[in-house]
Scaffold this motif. Structure first.
Motif, PDB file in Angstrom:
ATOM      1  N   LYS A   1      64.444  37.129  35.577  1.00 53.38           N
ATOM      2  CA  LYS A   1      64.442  36.218  36.476  1.00 53.38           C
ATOM      3  C   LYS A   1      63.306  36.447  37.681  1.00 53.38           C
ATOM      4  O   LYS A   1      62.736  35.625  38.097  1.00 53.38           O
ATOM      5  N   LEU A   2      63.172  37.855  37.756  1.00 50.17           N
ATOM      6  CA  LEU A   2      62.184  38.264  38.706  1.00 50.17           C
ATOM      7  C   LEU A   2      60.675  37.740  38.202  1.00 50.17           C
ATOM      8  O   LEU A   2      59.683  37.332  38.917  1.00 50.17           O
ATOM      9  N   LYS A   3      60.616  38.036  36.900  1.00 53.86           N
ATOM     10  CA  LYS A   3      59.253  37.887  36.120  1.00 53.86           C
ATOM     11  C   LYS A   3      58.865  36.287  36.349  1.00 53.86           C
ATOM     12  O   LYS A   3      57.850  36.041  36.712  1.00 53.86           O
ATOM     13  N   HIS A   4      60.102  35.378  36.091  1.00 53.77           N
ATOM     14  CA  HIS A   4      59.877  33.911  36.394  1.00 53.77           C
ATOM     15  C   HIS A   4      59.553  33.544  37.773  1.00 53.77           C
ATOM     16  O   HIS A   4      58.599  32.998  37.944  1.00 53.77           O
ATOM     17  N   ALA A   5      60.208  34.204  38.619  1.00 50.44           N
ATOM     18  CA  ALA A   5      59.887  33.987  40.017  1.00 50.44           C
ATOM     19  C   ALA A   5      58.475  34.511  40.279  1.00 50.44           C
ATOM     20  O   ALA A   5      57.846  33.701  41.242  1.00 50.44           O
TER      21      ALA A   5
ATOM     22  N   LEU B   1      55.446  32.060  41.869  1.00 46.63           N
ATOM     23  CA  LEU B   1      54.989  32.477  43.026  1.00 46.63           C
ATOM     24  C   LEU B   1      53.481  32.610  42.900  1.00 46.63           C
ATOM     25  O   LEU B   1      52.498  32.319  43.686  1.00 46.63           O
ATOM     26  N   SER B   2      53.038  33.216  41.665  1.00 52.54           N
ATOM     27  CA  SER B   2      51.503  33.612  41.374  1.00 52.54           C
ATOM     28  C   SER B   2      51.001  32.268  41.118  1.00 52.54           C
ATOM     29  O   SER B   2      49.922  31.903  41.742  1.00 52.54           O
ATOM     30  N   GLN B   3      51.575  31.197  40.517  1.00 50.61           N
ATOM     31  CA  GLN B   3      51.179  29.932  40.274  1.00 50.61           C
ATOM     32  C   GLN B   3      50.993  29.141  41.557  1.00 50.61           C
ATOM     33  O   GLN B   3      49.953  28.482  41.954  1.00 50.61           O
ATOM     34  N   LEU B   4      52.136  29.521  42.448  1.00 53.74           N
ATOM     35  CA  LEU B   4      52.032  28.732  43.813  1.00 53.74           C
ATOM     36  C   LEU B   4      50.725  29.176  44.435  1.00 53.74           C
ATOM     37  O   LEU B   4      50.099  28.283  45.334  1.00 53.74           O
ATOM     38  N   GLN B   5      50.501  30.550  44.466  1.00 54.05           N
ATOM     39  CA  GLN B   5      49.672  31.170  45.161  1.00 54.05           C
ATOM     40  C   GLN B   5      48.172  30.663  44.525  1.00 54.05           C
ATOM     41  O   GLN B   5      47.274  30.489  45.443  1.00 54.05           O
ATOM     42  N   MET B   6      48.101  30.514  43.391  1.00 55.01           N
ATOM     43  CA  MET B   6      47.072  30.070  42.733  1.00 55.01           C
ATOM     44  C   MET B   6      46.597  28.367  43.244  1.00 55.01           C
ATOM     45  O   MET B   6      45.532  28.285  43.651  1.00 55.01           O
ATOM     46  N   ASP B   7      47.704  27.650  43.094  1.00 57.60           N
ATOM     47  CA  ASP B   7      47.642  26.297  43.578  1.00 57.60           C
ATOM     48  C   ASP B   7      47.282  26.284  45.143  1.00 57.60           C
ATOM     49  O   ASP B   7      46.382  25.479  45.479  1.00 57.60           O
TER      50      ASP B   7
ATOM     51  N   PRO C   1      49.385  19.852  43.094  1.00 56.88           N
ATOM     52  CA  PRO C   1      49.959  20.769  42.206  1.00 56.88           C
ATOM     53  C   PRO C   1      49.370  21.069  40.906  1.00 56.88           C
ATOM     54  O   PRO C   1      48.821  20.303  40.356  1.00 56.88           O
ATOM     55  N   GLY C   2      49.335  22.305  40.323  1.00 53.42           N
ATOM     56  CA  GLY C   2      48.658  22.699  39.159  1.00 53.42           C
ATOM     57  C   GLY C   2      47.162  22.844  39.390  1.00 53.42           C
ATOM     58  O   GLY C   2      46.371  23.171  38.189  1.00 53.42           O
ATOM     59  N   ALA C   3      46.523  22.828  40.255  1.00 55.03           N
ATOM     60  CA  ALA C   3      45.155  23.057  40.751  1.00 55.03           C
ATOM     61  C   ALA C   3      44.698  24.360  40.459  1.00 55.03           C
ATOM     62  O   ALA C   3      43.696  24.805  39.961  1.00 55.03           O
ATOM     63  N   GLY C   4      45.616  25.436  40.717  1.00 52.22           N
ATOM     64  CA  GLY C   4      45.455  26.497  40.466  1.00 52.22           C
ATOM     65  C   GLY C   4      45.079  27.279  38.952  1.00 52.22           C
ATOM     66  O   GLY C   4      44.265  28.031  38.738  1.00 52.22           O
ATOM     67  N   LYS C   5      45.966  26.422  38.068  1.00 53.12           N
ATOM     68  CA  LYS C   5      45.621  26.659  36.700  1.00 53.12           C
ATOM     69  C   LYS C   5      44.492  26.004  36.174  1.00 53.12           C
ATOM     70  O   LYS C   5      43.810  26.849  35.467  1.00 53.12           O
TER      71      LYS C   5
END
Length: 257
Positions: A200-204, A208-214, A232-236
């Motif tokens: 759960k922590l890894k998923h969270a 969070l990392s994806q959100l930070q990248m976005d 959304p998804g701009a970080g990827k």
């Protein structure tokens, strides 16, 4: 005076001075007596010698008589002294024999009394020794019986304690096994919960990392939005583009080398 048969005294044995003085005094008294009775100055030589001879003979006789009396007295004194000494010696000897006899009788009495006392003491000592031995034997038997009884009691108590200890040890082992199983189950459950929590922590964290990248992709260098709408998804996409650029740069560097 040898012409009248007078030999005189032995010159090798001088007379005592006291006897000579007595003779002289006696002679003087006789001469004075003669003077009082007759004038000797008128006598002839022969008459004077006769008178002197008679006077000397009388003096000698009186001296001999005194000497005989003295010898008799001395003999009597010596005999009396010897008799008294003998009597005293006999008395002392009889007293010594009597004392020795009484001492021997007393000694025999004392020895007999001492032997009787010693025999009585020996009998008493033997009786006391037998009594002490019997008492010691009874006490030893009593102590042996008590020791055996105490030892038997200790053995029984030890056996009971061993049985109780075995029972307690069995129950303790069973309880330990149950606790071990419970702890293993608890540990397994905790490990599963930890793994789930990690996932759960890894998923969270990934979110969070994806959100930070976005968020970083939707902001410019001055931290201002790049557009009016949030993409959304701009970080990827930005990360994929950066990865491609890095890969291209790495390939170019390899070619240059």
């Amino acid at each position: 005076l040898s012409w009248v048969g007078f030999k005189g005294e032995d010159e090798s044995k001088p007379a005592p001075s006291q006897n000579a003085l007595e003779r002289i005094r006696e002679l003087e008294s006789q001469l004075n007596d003669l003077r009082s009775r007759r004038d000797i100055t008128g006598l002839s030589r022969e008459e004077f010698e006769i008178l002197a001879t008679e006077t000397a003979m009388s003096i000698i006789k009186s001296a001999q008589q005194r000497e005989a009396k003295a010898n008799t007295a001395v003999s009597r004194i010596v005999n009396e002294t010897n008799r008294a000494a003998k009597e005293k010696l006999d008395s002392a000897e009889s007293k010594a024999k009597s004392i020795l006899s009484s001492a021997e009788s007393r000694g025999r009495k004392y020895i007999s009394a001492a032997e009787d006392d010693a025999a009585e003491l020996i009998i008493n000592a033997e009786g006391k020794a037998d009594e002490i031995l019997n008492k010691s034997a009874r006490e030893a038997a009593h102590l042996t019986t008590a020791a055996r009884r105490d030892a038997q009691k200790l053995i029984e108590d030890a056996s009971k304690n061993i049985i109780d200890y075995r029972s307690w040890l069995s129950s303790a082992i069973s309880e330990a096994e149950r606790l071990h199983r419970t702890q293993n189950a608890s540990l397994n459950a905790a490990e599963h919960a930890i793994q789930e929590s990690r996932q759960k922590l890894k998923h969270a964290f990934d979110r969070l990392s994806q959100l930070q990248m976005d968020i970083n992709a939707n902001l410019d260098g001055q931290n201002r939005p790049t557009g009016k709408t949030y993409v959304p998804g701009a970080g990827k996409k930005a990360a994929a583009a950066a990865a491609r650029k890095q890969k291209t740069a790495n390939s170019k560097n390899k070619k240059k080398k």
